[in-house]
Design a protein around this motif. Sequence first.
Motif, PDB file in Angstrom:
ATOM      1  N   SER A   1     -41.333  46.044  -1.798  1.00  0.00           N
ATOM      2  CA  SER A   1     -40.001  45.504  -2.085  1.00  0.00           C
ATOM      3  C   SER A   1     -40.086  44.046  -2.498  1.00  0.00           C
ATOM      4  O   SER A   1     -39.376  43.602  -3.400  1.00  0.00           O
ATOM      5  N   ALA A   2     -40.938  43.280  -1.832  1.00  0.00           N
ATOM      6  CA  ALA A   2     -41.100  41.872  -2.178  1.00  0.00           C
ATOM      7  C   ALA A   2     -41.615  41.730  -3.605  1.00  0.00           C
ATOM      8  O   ALA A   2     -41.156  40.868  -4.363  1.00  0.00           O
ATOM      9  N   ARG A   3     -42.569  42.576  -4.002  1.00  0.00           N
ATOM     10  CA  ARG A   3     -43.095  42.527  -5.375  1.00  0.00           C
ATOM     11  C   ARG A   3     -42.010  42.908  -6.379  1.00  0.00           C
ATOM     12  O   ARG A   3     -41.917  42.326  -7.451  1.00  0.00           O
TER      13      ARG A   3
ATOM     14  N   VAL B   1     -38.720  42.503  -6.108  1.00  0.00           N
ATOM     15  CA  VAL B   1     -37.783  41.385  -6.257  1.00  0.00           C
ATOM     16  C   VAL B   1     -38.441  40.223  -6.995  1.00  0.00           C
ATOM     17  O   VAL B   1     -37.825  39.569  -7.827  1.00  0.00           O
ATOM     18  N   ASP B   2     -39.703  39.974  -6.719  1.00  0.00           N
ATOM     19  CA  ASP B   2     -40.422  38.893  -7.390  1.00  0.00           C
ATOM     20  C   ASP B   2     -40.529  39.149  -8.895  1.00  0.00           C
ATOM     21  O   ASP B   2     -40.539  38.214  -9.691  1.00  0.00           O
ATOM     22  N   ALA B   3     -40.591  40.413  -9.285  1.00  0.00           N
ATOM     23  CA  ALA B   3     -40.714  40.756 -10.713  1.00  0.00           C
ATOM     24  C   ALA B   3     -39.391  40.648 -11.460  1.00  0.00           C
ATOM     25  O   ALA B   3     -39.377  40.652 -12.686  1.00  0.00           O
TER      26      ALA B   3
ATOM     27  N   TYR C   1     -34.612  36.584  -9.792  1.00  0.00           N
ATOM     28  CA  TYR C   1     -35.037  36.192  -8.469  1.00  0.00           C
ATOM     29  C   TYR C   1     -36.470  35.658  -8.433  1.00  0.00           C
ATOM     30  O   TYR C   1     -36.848  34.980  -7.485  1.00  0.00           O
ATOM     31  N   GLY C   2     -37.255  35.998  -9.393  1.00  0.00           N
ATOM     32  CA  GLY C   2     -38.643  35.536  -9.399  1.00  0.00           C
ATOM     33  C   GLY C   2     -38.750  34.066  -9.736  1.00  0.00           C
ATOM     34  O   GLY C   2     -37.771  33.373  -9.950  1.00  0.00           O
ATOM     35  N   ASP C   3     -39.981  33.579  -9.785  1.00  0.00           N
ATOM     36  CA  ASP C   3     -40.143  32.149 -10.114  1.00  0.00           C
ATOM     37  C   ASP C   3     -40.305  31.985 -11.576  1.00  0.00           C
ATOM     38  O   ASP C   3     -39.672  31.758 -12.410  1.00  0.00           O
TER      39      ASP C   3
END
Length: 69
Positions: free
Chosen positions: A57-59, A61-63, A67-69
Amino acid sequence: MTNPKIHGTVPFDPDGGLAALRGEAGRMAPHWAAPAKVSTAPVSPSLIHGVTVPATSARLVDAMPEYGD
């Protein structure tokens, strides 16, 4: 949706689009009562603990570009 075999006074077109859907929803709305509004106070971040997020789930959202950087 309205069953045309039972409620013959209301014409129903399954391909009627958004306007037909809104009309159906408007006719159904009086059948349901809205629940009482529940008011909750915000929780302090210091009280939030023990939350775990699976790595997948963290990956995910990060993608996401929002929401990612």
